[in-house]
Design a protein around this motif. Structure first.
Motif, PDB file in Angstrom:
ATOM      1  N   LEU A  22       0.820  -1.213   0.000  1.00  0.00           N
ATOM      2  CA  LEU A  22       0.000   0.000   0.000  1.00  0.00           C
ATOM      3  C   LEU A  22       0.856   1.265   0.000  1.00  0.00           C
ATOM      4  N   ALA A  23       1.979   1.235   0.701  1.00  0.00           N
ATOM      5  CA  ALA A  23       2.881   2.391   0.709  1.00  0.00           C
ATOM      6  C   ALA A  23       3.485   2.610  -0.677  1.00  0.00           C
ATOM      7  N   ALA A  24       3.908   1.523  -1.329  1.00  0.00           N
ATOM      8  CA  ALA A  24       4.465   1.650  -2.678  1.00  0.00           C
ATOM      9  C   ALA A  24       3.402   2.104  -3.669  1.00  0.00           C
ATOM     10  N   LEU A  25       2.194   1.601  -3.524  1.00  0.00           N
ATOM     11  CA  LEU A  25       1.099   2.013  -4.399  1.00  0.00           C
ATOM     12  C   LEU A  25       0.770   3.488  -4.212  1.00  0.00           C
ATOM     13  N   ALA A  26       0.728   3.932  -2.963  1.00  0.00           N
ATOM     14  CA  ALA A  26       0.453   5.346  -2.688  1.00  0.00           C
ATOM     15  C   ALA A  26       1.550   6.233  -3.266  1.00  0.00           C
ATOM     16  N   MET A  28       3.483   5.532  -5.787  1.00  0.00           N
ATOM     17  CA  MET A  28       3.375   5.513  -7.239  1.00  0.00           C
ATOM     18  C   MET A  28       2.246   6.438  -7.712  1.00  0.00           C
ATOM     19  N   LEU A  29       1.115   6.406  -7.032  1.00  0.00           N
ATOM     20  CA  LEU A  29       0.000   7.280  -7.408  1.00  0.00           C
ATOM     21  C   LEU A  29       0.355   8.752  -7.234  1.00  0.00           C
ATOM     22  N   VAL A  30       1.059   9.077  -6.164  1.00  0.00           N
ATOM     23  CA  VAL A  30       1.507  10.460  -5.974  1.00  0.00           C
ATOM     24  C   VAL A  30       2.441  10.859  -7.105  1.00  0.00           C
ATOM     25  N   ILE A  38       8.589  16.733 -10.850  1.00  0.00           N
ATOM     26  CA  ILE A  38       8.400  16.316  -9.453  1.00  0.00           C
ATOM     27  C   ILE A  38       7.853  14.888  -9.428  1.00  0.00           C
ATOM     28  N   GLY A  39       6.822  14.639 -10.216  1.00  0.00           N
ATOM     29  CA  GLY A  39       6.266  13.292 -10.289  1.00  0.00           C
ATOM     30  C   GLY A  39       7.265  12.288 -10.832  1.00  0.00           C
ATOM     31  N   GLY A  40       8.017  12.692 -11.850  1.00  0.00           N
ATOM     32  CA  GLY A  40       9.043  11.810 -12.395  1.00  0.00           C
ATOM     33  C   GLY A  40      10.122  11.490 -11.382  1.00  0.00           C
ATOM     34  N   GLY A  41      10.493  12.478 -10.600  1.00  0.00           N
ATOM     35  CA  GLY A  41      11.500  12.254  -9.556  1.00  0.00           C
ATOM     36  C   GLY A  41      11.010  11.285  -8.489  1.00  0.00           C
ATOM     37  N   ILE A  42       9.749  11.420  -8.110  1.00  0.00           N
ATOM     38  CA  ILE A  42       9.171  10.500  -7.123  1.00  0.00           C
ATOM     39  C   ILE A  42       9.169   9.075  -7.678  1.00  0.00           C
ATOM     40  N   LEU A  43       8.806   8.937  -8.937  1.00  0.00           N
ATOM     41  CA  LEU A  43       8.802   7.613  -9.555  1.00  0.00           C
ATOM     42  C   LEU A  43      10.211   7.041  -9.666  1.00  0.00           C
ATOM     43  N   LEU A  44      11.199   7.893  -9.945  1.00  0.00           N
ATOM     44  CA  LEU A  44      12.587   7.423 -10.006  1.00  0.00           C
ATOM     45  C   LEU A  44      13.081   6.968  -8.638  1.00  0.00           C
ATOM     46  N   VAL A  45      12.694   7.680  -7.588  1.00  0.00           N
ATOM     47  CA  VAL A  45      13.073   7.275  -6.227  1.00  0.00           C
ATOM     48  C   VAL A  45      12.442   5.923  -5.891  1.00  0.00           C
ATOM     49  N   LEU A  46      11.180   5.756  -6.253  1.00  0.00           N
ATOM     50  CA  LEU A  46      10.511   4.477  -6.022  1.00  0.00           C
ATOM     51  C   LEU A  46      11.193   3.362  -6.814  1.00  0.00           C
ATOM     52  N   ALA A  79       7.598   5.023 -17.221  1.00  0.00           N
ATOM     53  CA  ALA A  79       6.611   6.022 -16.805  1.00  0.00           C
ATOM     54  C   ALA A  79       7.299   7.263 -16.224  1.00  0.00           C
ATOM     55  N   ALA A  80       8.363   7.042 -15.455  1.00  0.00           N
ATOM     56  CA  ALA A  80       9.089   8.162 -14.867  1.00  0.00           C
ATOM     57  C   ALA A  80       9.729   9.018 -15.956  1.00  0.00           C
ATOM     58  N   LEU A  81      10.348   8.380 -16.942  1.00  0.00           N
ATOM     59  CA  LEU A  81      10.997   9.135 -18.014  1.00  0.00           C
ATOM     60  C   LEU A  81       9.976   9.881 -18.867  1.00  0.00           C
TER      61      LEU A  81
END
Length: 85
Positions: A22-26, A28-30, A38-46, A79-81
């Protein structure tokens, strides 16, 4: 002298799988809903966290699971790229 990385798998084994999912899903949705870089950076961190987890668990995963995890990480990186560009 014992390797210090043995504690990490033991700590990971105690994590509730549902809470981790659930944490990973949240996260990813963010990342998907956040604007641009900003969204791409969050996805890259994940993706980086998932790669670290994959490397740590690689020896004990069956080949089918390895392929699925690599495919999921590849899609997340794509998706991040796309989000950054």
């Amino acid at each position: 002298m014992q390797p210090t990385h043995r504690g990490v798998p033991a700590r990971l084994a105690r994590i509730n799988p549902t809470a981790a999912f659930l944490a990973a899903l949240a996260l990813m949705l963010v990342g998907l809903l956040a604007p641009g870089i900003i969204g791409g950076g969050i996805l890259l961190v994940l993706a980086a966290a998932l790669v670290a987890l994959l490397v740590l668990t690689w020896p004990i995963q069956p080949p089918g699971t390895r392929v699925l995890r690599l495919a999921a990480i590849t899609l997340l990186l794509a998706a991040a790229l796309l989000k950054i560009l």
